[in-house]
Design an enzyme around this catalytic site. Structure first.
Site, PDB file in Angstrom:
ATOM      1  N   HIS A   1      79.158  16.181  49.433  1.00  0.00           N
ATOM      2  CA  HIS A   1      79.212  15.103  50.441  1.00  0.00           C
ATOM      3  C   HIS A   1      78.690  13.770  49.891  1.00  0.00           C
ATOM      4  O   HIS A   1      77.901  13.080  50.526  1.00  0.00           O
ATOM      5  CB  HIS A   1      78.463  15.523  51.712  1.00  0.00           C
TER       6      HIS A   1
ATOM      7  N   SER B   1      79.672  21.475  57.423  1.00  0.00           N
ATOM      8  CA  SER B   1      80.307  21.371  56.104  1.00  0.00           C
ATOM      9  C   SER B   1      81.428  22.408  55.976  1.00  0.00           C
ATOM     10  O   SER B   1      82.405  22.356  56.719  1.00  0.00           O
ATOM     11  CB  SER B   1      79.239  21.513  55.011  1.00  0.00           C
ATOM     12  N   LEU B   2      81.276  23.362  55.069  1.00  0.00           N
ATOM     13  CA  LEU B   2      82.242  24.460  54.934  1.00  0.00           C
ATOM     14  C   LEU B   2      82.572  25.095  56.288  1.00  0.00           C
ATOM     15  O   LEU B   2      83.710  25.494  56.559  1.00  0.00           O
ATOM     16  CB  LEU B   2      81.651  25.523  53.993  1.00  0.00           C
TER      17      LEU B   2
ATOM     18  N   GLN C   1      77.521  26.571  53.313  1.00  0.00           N
ATOM     19  CA  GLN C   1      76.986  27.158  52.085  1.00  0.00           C
ATOM     20  C   GLN C   1      75.466  27.169  52.130  1.00  0.00           C
ATOM     21  O   GLN C   1      74.842  26.225  52.594  1.00  0.00           O
ATOM     22  CB  GLN C   1      77.483  26.323  50.905  1.00  0.00           C
TER      23      GLN C   1
ATOM     24  N   GLN D   1      85.965  14.637  54.563  1.00  0.00           N
ATOM     25  CA  GLN D   1      84.681  15.349  54.658  1.00  0.00           C
ATOM     26  C   GLN D   1      83.987  15.544  53.315  1.00  0.00           C
ATOM     27  O   GLN D   1      82.761  15.481  53.230  1.00  0.00           O
ATOM     28  CB  GLN D   1      84.919  16.712  55.347  1.00  0.00           C
TER      29      GLN D   1
ATOM     30  N   ARG E   1      89.047  24.600  48.053  1.00  0.00           N
ATOM     31  CA  ARG E   1      87.918  23.664  48.175  1.00  0.00           C
ATOM     32  C   ARG E   1      86.780  24.083  47.251  1.00  0.00           C
ATOM     33  O   ARG E   1      86.200  23.262  46.532  1.00  0.00           O
ATOM     34  CB  ARG E   1      87.450  23.652  49.636  1.00  0.00           C
TER      35      ARG E   1
END
Length: 304
Positions: A207, A97-98, A18, A256, A122
């Site tokens: 996170h 991440s994503l 993102q 995660q 998500r």
């Protein structure tokens, strides 16, 4: 004559998270590649709305909503990779991440359809968690990772959260937490010698422990999704290590959301395992910049 053995140059493919989005992303692919058009239309059907309209011609504000951003970046990344044809032969993958979901689809561990459904679930869960508690993130530049961890630990306490969220590259780290805790940490880090401590325009504390409600919501969806053994190792964010076991991959995907993104470790371990050439698939060039700062010995570029 002695036989010269050349070390094999290994190709790594990496996928952004993102923040890499921009209006117009994927439009050229859609208009010029039949496979891309087919996959984008399939995505519109799965999501139940025309995300392509927002990606190609929407506003920055529309595209910045977590529930739109995450599937949009995932689609651009995965479709870009799949449209490379024979040039897409990953020997290892990773995503920031994503981007880890994109990396899993690219490695054949997740189907395109299941990957998109999980990313959308998500995004919706994270947006809900963001709205439940005022929280944010900040970029910390020019101070040792260990010092950031140390200062966050002195501020972090129950109900007052600030943790290292993204270990992007040496000297560049992102912290995550409650708005007040982030401001206190930024002031302390500047006093300790950080060159910059900049609050980011994000919807919440990604996170960090504040994403626990999103993690709980997403866990069921991940557990019910079929994940296969990938065709190449996928280096996952929670530990920076290569994984091929579907049960481990699922556990790491669930962890995660509330764990740090150990991107520096991912890249260092990929290089240690033979990666010499990194291709970033998806919008922007953020990962190329990070990889270049992690190592001067490898090449990092976008799709040619």
């Amino acid at each position: 004559m002695d036989k010269v053995i050349l070390s094999k140059k290994m190709k790594a493919f990496v996928f952004p998270g993102q923040g890499a989005q921009f209006v117009g992303m994927g439009k050229e692919l859609y208009e010029n590649n039949p496979l891309a058009k087919e996959l984008f239309e399939k995505a519109n059907d799965i999501l139940g709305y025309r995300i392509t309209d927002i990606m190609f011609d929407g506003t920055d504000e529309d595209l910045r909503q977590t529930k739109v951003t995450q599937p949009a970046v995932f689609l651009h990344s995965v479709i870009s990779a799949l449209c490379m044809g024979d040039d897409f032969q990953p020997e290892m993958t990773a995503g920031h991440s994503l981007g880890e979901f994109s990396a899993l689809v690219a490695a054949g561990a997740l189907s395109f359809e299941d990957g998109l459904r999980l990313v959308y679930a998500r995004a919706m869960a994270m947006q809900k968690a963001c709205e439940a508690a005022p929280s944010t993130m900040a970029a910390i530049i020019g101070i040792a990772d260990e010092k950031v961890e140390e200062i966050c630990a002195t501020i972090n306490k129950e109900g007052y959260v600030v943790v290292p969220a993204n270990f992007n590259c040496p000297g560049q780290l992102v912290i995550s937490g409650n708005v007040e805790a982030i401001h206190e940490a930024c002031a302390a880090l500047k006093a300790a010698g950080a060159k910059r401590a900049l609050p980011l325009k994000v919807g919440g504390a990604f996170h960090s422990p504040l994403m626990q409600p999103a993690k709980d919501e997403l866990q069921k969806a991940i557990e019910e999704t079929e994940i296969n053994a990938p065709k190449c190792p996928v280096y996952q964010n929670v530990d920076g290590l290569p994984h091929t076991d579907p049960a481990e991959i699922k556990a790491n995907l669930i962890a995660q959301l509330t764990s740090s993104v150990r991107w520096t470790q991912c890249v260092q371990n990929m290089i240690a395992d033979g990666a010499t050439d990194f291709t970033e698939c998806g919008p922007g060039k953020a990962l190329q910049g990070m990889i270049s700062r992690i190592s001067k010995e490898v090449t990092a570029h976008g799709i040619e």
